[in-house]
Design a protein around this motif. Structure first.
Motif, PDB file in Angstrom:
ATOM      1  N   ALA A  45       1.408   9.372  -5.720  1.00  0.00           N
ATOM      2  CA  ALA A  45       1.884  10.728  -5.436  1.00  0.00           C
ATOM      3  C   ALA A  45       2.765  11.247  -6.566  1.00  0.00           C
ATOM      4  O   ALA A  45       2.671  12.417  -6.964  1.00  0.00           O
ATOM      5  CB  ALA A  45       2.644  10.743  -4.110  1.00  0.00           C
ATOM      6  N   GLY A  46       3.624  10.382  -7.117  1.00  0.00           N
ATOM      7  CA  GLY A  46       4.456  10.789  -8.246  1.00  0.00           C
ATOM      8  C   GLY A  46       3.638  11.116  -9.475  1.00  0.00           C
ATOM      9  O   GLY A  46       3.902  12.115 -10.178  1.00  0.00           O
ATOM     10  N   ILE A  47       2.613  10.298  -9.761  1.00  0.00           N
ATOM     11  CA  ILE A  47       1.761  10.548 -10.933  1.00  0.00           C
ATOM     12  C   ILE A  47       0.987  11.850 -10.764  1.00  0.00           C
ATOM     13  O   ILE A  47       0.878  12.659 -11.698  1.00  0.00           O
ATOM     14  CB  ILE A  47       0.807   9.360 -11.153  1.00  0.00           C
ATOM     15  CG1 ILE A  47       1.600   8.108 -11.524  1.00  0.00           C
ATOM     16  CG2 ILE A  47      -0.208   9.684 -12.238  1.00  0.00           C
ATOM     17  CD1 ILE A  47       0.757   6.848 -11.612  1.00  0.00           C
ATOM     18  N   VAL A  48       0.443  12.075  -9.558  1.00  0.00           N
ATOM     19  CA  VAL A  48      -0.311  13.305  -9.304  1.00  0.00           C
ATOM     20  C   VAL A  48       0.587  14.535  -9.438  1.00  0.00           C
ATOM     21  O   VAL A  48       0.200  15.559 -10.017  1.00  0.00           O
ATOM     22  CB  VAL A  48      -0.956  13.253  -7.903  1.00  0.00           C
ATOM     23  CG1 VAL A  48      -1.538  14.608  -7.528  1.00  0.00           C
ATOM     24  CG2 VAL A  48      -2.043  12.181  -7.865  1.00  0.00           C
ATOM     25  N   ILE A 102       0.839  -1.207   0.000  1.00  0.00           N
ATOM     26  CA  ILE A 102       0.000   0.000   0.000  1.00  0.00           C
ATOM     27  C   ILE A 102       0.871   1.253   0.000  1.00  0.00           C
ATOM     28  O   ILE A 102       0.590   2.230  -0.716  1.00  0.00           O
ATOM     29  CB  ILE A 102      -0.948  -0.020   1.208  1.00  0.00           C
ATOM     30  CG1 ILE A 102      -1.904  -1.217   1.114  1.00  0.00           C
ATOM     31  CG2 ILE A 102      -1.743   1.275   1.288  1.00  0.00           C
ATOM     32  CD1 ILE A 102      -2.726  -1.431   2.365  1.00  0.00           C
ATOM     33  N   VAL A 103       1.942   1.249   0.798  1.00  0.00           N
ATOM     34  CA  VAL A 103       2.849   2.406   0.845  1.00  0.00           C
ATOM     35  C   VAL A 103       3.503   2.631  -0.517  1.00  0.00           C
ATOM     36  O   VAL A 103       3.603   3.777  -1.000  1.00  0.00           O
ATOM     37  CB  VAL A 103       3.907   2.204   1.944  1.00  0.00           C
ATOM     38  CG1 VAL A 103       4.955   3.313   1.885  1.00  0.00           C
ATOM     39  CG2 VAL A 103       3.253   2.170   3.317  1.00  0.00           C
ATOM     40  N   ILE A 104       3.954   1.558  -1.166  1.00  0.00           N
ATOM     41  CA  ILE A 104       4.562   1.678  -2.500  1.00  0.00           C
ATOM     42  C   ILE A 104       3.554   2.252  -3.493  1.00  0.00           C
ATOM     43  O   ILE A 104       3.883   3.129  -4.312  1.00  0.00           O
ATOM     44  CB  ILE A 104       5.076   0.305  -2.967  1.00  0.00           C
ATOM     45  CG1 ILE A 104       6.250  -0.144  -2.095  1.00  0.00           C
ATOM     46  CG2 ILE A 104       5.495   0.357  -4.433  1.00  0.00           C
ATOM     47  CD1 ILE A 104       6.701  -1.566  -2.367  1.00  0.00           C
ATOM     48  N   LEU A 105       2.305   1.780  -3.410  1.00  0.00           N
ATOM     49  CA  LEU A 105       1.261   2.281  -4.307  1.00  0.00           C
ATOM     50  C   LEU A 105       0.976   3.751  -4.040  1.00  0.00           C
ATOM     51  O   LEU A 105       0.778   4.539  -4.982  1.00  0.00           O
ATOM     52  CB  LEU A 105      -0.006   1.446  -4.123  1.00  0.00           C
ATOM     53  CG  LEU A 105      -1.098   1.591  -5.180  1.00  0.00           C
ATOM     54  CD1 LEU A 105      -0.581   1.212  -6.551  1.00  0.00           C
ATOM     55  CD2 LEU A 105      -2.301   0.742  -4.815  1.00  0.00           C
ATOM     56  N   TYR A 106       0.976   4.148  -2.775  1.00  0.00           N
ATOM     57  CA  TYR A 106       0.777   5.557  -2.436  1.00  0.00           C
ATOM     58  C   TYR A 106       1.888   6.438  -3.023  1.00  0.00           C
ATOM     59  O   TYR A 106       1.617   7.525  -3.549  1.00  0.00           O
ATOM     60  CB  TYR A 106       0.732   5.718  -0.912  1.00  0.00           C
ATOM     61  CG  TYR A 106      -0.660   5.606  -0.315  1.00  0.00           C
ATOM     62  CD1 TYR A 106      -1.598   4.737  -0.853  1.00  0.00           C
ATOM     63  CD2 TYR A 106      -1.031   6.354   0.786  1.00  0.00           C
ATOM     64  CE1 TYR A 106      -2.865   4.623  -0.306  1.00  0.00           C
ATOM     65  CE2 TYR A 106      -2.296   6.254   1.344  1.00  0.00           C
ATOM     66  CZ  TYR A 106      -3.205   5.374   0.792  1.00  0.00           C
ATOM     67  OH  TYR A 106      -4.453   5.274   1.332  1.00  0.00           O
ATOM     68  N   LEU A 155       0.095  17.608 -12.059  1.00  0.00           N
ATOM     69  CA  LEU A 155       0.001  18.999 -11.609  1.00  0.00           C
ATOM     70  C   LEU A 155       1.001  19.891 -12.311  1.00  0.00           C
ATOM     71  O   LEU A 155       0.716  21.066 -12.595  1.00  0.00           O
ATOM     72  CB  LEU A 155       0.205  19.069 -10.094  1.00  0.00           C
ATOM     73  CG  LEU A 155      -0.912  18.491  -9.216  1.00  0.00           C
ATOM     74  CD1 LEU A 155      -0.512  18.536  -7.751  1.00  0.00           C
ATOM     75  CD2 LEU A 155      -2.215  19.258  -9.422  1.00  0.00           C
ATOM     76  N   LEU A 156       2.174  19.375 -12.612  1.00  0.00           N
ATOM     77  CA  LEU A 156       3.223  20.195 -13.229  1.00  0.00           C
ATOM     78  C   LEU A 156       3.078  20.311 -14.737  1.00  0.00           C
ATOM     79  O   LEU A 156       3.515  21.322 -15.315  1.00  0.00           O
ATOM     80  CB  LEU A 156       4.602  19.614 -12.886  1.00  0.00           C
ATOM     81  CG  LEU A 156       5.010  19.658 -11.408  1.00  0.00           C
ATOM     82  CD1 LEU A 156       6.359  18.983 -11.204  1.00  0.00           C
ATOM     83  CD2 LEU A 156       5.041  21.098 -10.894  1.00  0.00           C
TER      84      LEU A 156
END
Length: 384
Positions: free
Chosen positions: A95-98, A87-91, A102-103
């Motif tokens: 976060a990287g994709i989001v 779950i942490v790896i997926l989070y 955003l950028l």
């Protein structure tokens, strides 16, 4: 004396020992209790505030759970990674994709969206002028005489409706911004709720079974399993189909050179979440932009839209969605219209999965009633 003793036995036999009658009495008492408490607003106010507070985080967490749970299961089984670590790896991946979106993507969307909003009044005026030029011809004058309709008046009403719709949308955005506290609260709490759902979600049915009578547990577990399957298949399938539609339309719009292609594709992807009615809503802004650009662009846009709808209907939806819900299209349309009238935009989005859950419950209740009542067996015997 004997007659007086017989009446309590008959009453007990036909009413108190009749499960159907007892069930109806319980439902009636519950309804009366709710009606009485509804007359006292302060009783239900804390409940309504609680539901209003937790509804958005629970809804977002539930949707994300059905999307991400298969990935966590696969990581746990195939890669042998502990569930919490997976779950942490997926989070971190999300976060990287989001951050990347955003950028890179958000500035493009903002530029195109502001340009579309700024040019919308001009587009409306151009469309009205085009219709006025057409209505000046002899052909349209004859049509107007035969039908008894003034097309100029229609275009004015359409333009007025478009302006009103845009103003309402802007006001809606203002109200949305005004509710920033609730949005931030939902965004902050959703990852924590989702983490525990992904980690301990499989234990939830066993925990709920503790509150169910032992005799009803097998049937209840079956109903919960079917409800879970219906919701999971719909949410995963509909979101994947919507993303595919948005990606295909974006590619098609780029090929034909349609302005605001990214915004129009995102609008189509978001509205595609609503079956049948969503595509009809999404094509409207694309038609306006294409019509104002040129008649040839309108033809190309219609061709792209038709090809995408054929690909989605013949290849994408059958492979992803299948026929898991088994709901007739006419029923879906009526359910969406009714839910939208009752609960607004949220009702439109949740209409189909809500109806699917209700259908599972009602089907099992009817089967239970059919088995317990014995009425249907008697009818079938009489027919023979």
């Amino acid at each position: 004396m004997e007659r007086l003793q017989v009446w309590p036995e008959k009453f007990k036999k036909f009413f108190l020992n009749n499960k159907f009658v007892v069930t109806l009495l319980i439902v009636l008492l519950v309804g009366l209790t709710i009606m009485v408490f509804a007359k006292i607003p302060f009783i239900f106010k804390p409940v309504s505030v609680l539901l209003h507070t937790v509804a958005a985080p629970l809804l977002l967490s539930g949707i994300a759970y059905y999307l991400l749970n298969p990935l966590v299961d696969r990581m746990e089984k195939r890669s042998r990674i502990k569930r919490a670590y997976g779950i942490v790896i997926l989070y971190l991946l999300i976060a990287g994709i989001v951050t990347l979106i955003l950028l890179t993507v958000i500035p493009m969307i903002r530029t195109q969206l502001m340009g579309l909003i700024d040019n919308f009044p001009k587009y409306s005026e151009q469309i009205q002028e085009e219709f006025m030029n057409l209505t000046g011809s002899q052909l349209f004058e004859r049509v107007q005489e035969n039908i008894g309709t003034d097309f100029t008046d229609i275009t004015s009403r359409v333009t007025e409706w478009g302006t009103t719709f845009l103003n309402n949308a802007v006001n809606g955005v203002g109200n949305f911004v005004g509710a920033v506290t609730e949005i931030v609260l939902a965004l902050v709490t959703t990852p924590f709720i989702l983490f525990y759902l992904l980690r301990d979600g499989k234990r939830l049915p066993d925990y709920l079974m503790r509150f169910i009578p032992t005799a009803l547990q097998p049937q209840t577990r079956l109903v919960m399993s079917e409800m879970n399957s219906q919701v999971a298949s719909y949410i995963r399938g509909q979101i994947i189909v919507s993303c595919c539609i948005g990606a295909l339309l974006y590619i098609g719009y780029l090929i034909i050179g349609l302005e605001y292609s990214l915004v129009l594709a995102i609008v189509a992807a978001c509205t595609a979440v609503v079956p049948y009615l969503g595509p009809a809503i999404a094509i409207t802004p694309a038609l306006i932009v294409a019509l104002v650009t040129s008649p040839f662009m309108l033809v190309k846009m219609i061709i792209v839209w038709t090809v995408v709808q054929l690909v989605e209907g013949k290849f994408i939806s059958p492979q992803i969605m299948g026929k898991s819900l088994r709901i007739h299209p006419i029923t879906i349309i009526f359910v969406i219209i009714f839910a939208g009238k009752m609960f607004g935009v949220l009702g439109i989005i949740l209409a189909v999965p809500g109806y699917a859950l209700l259908k599972v419950v009602v089907t099992h209740l009817f089967q239970w009633f059919r088995f317990r009542s014995g009425l249907y067996e008697v009818i079938e015997e009489n027919k023979e």
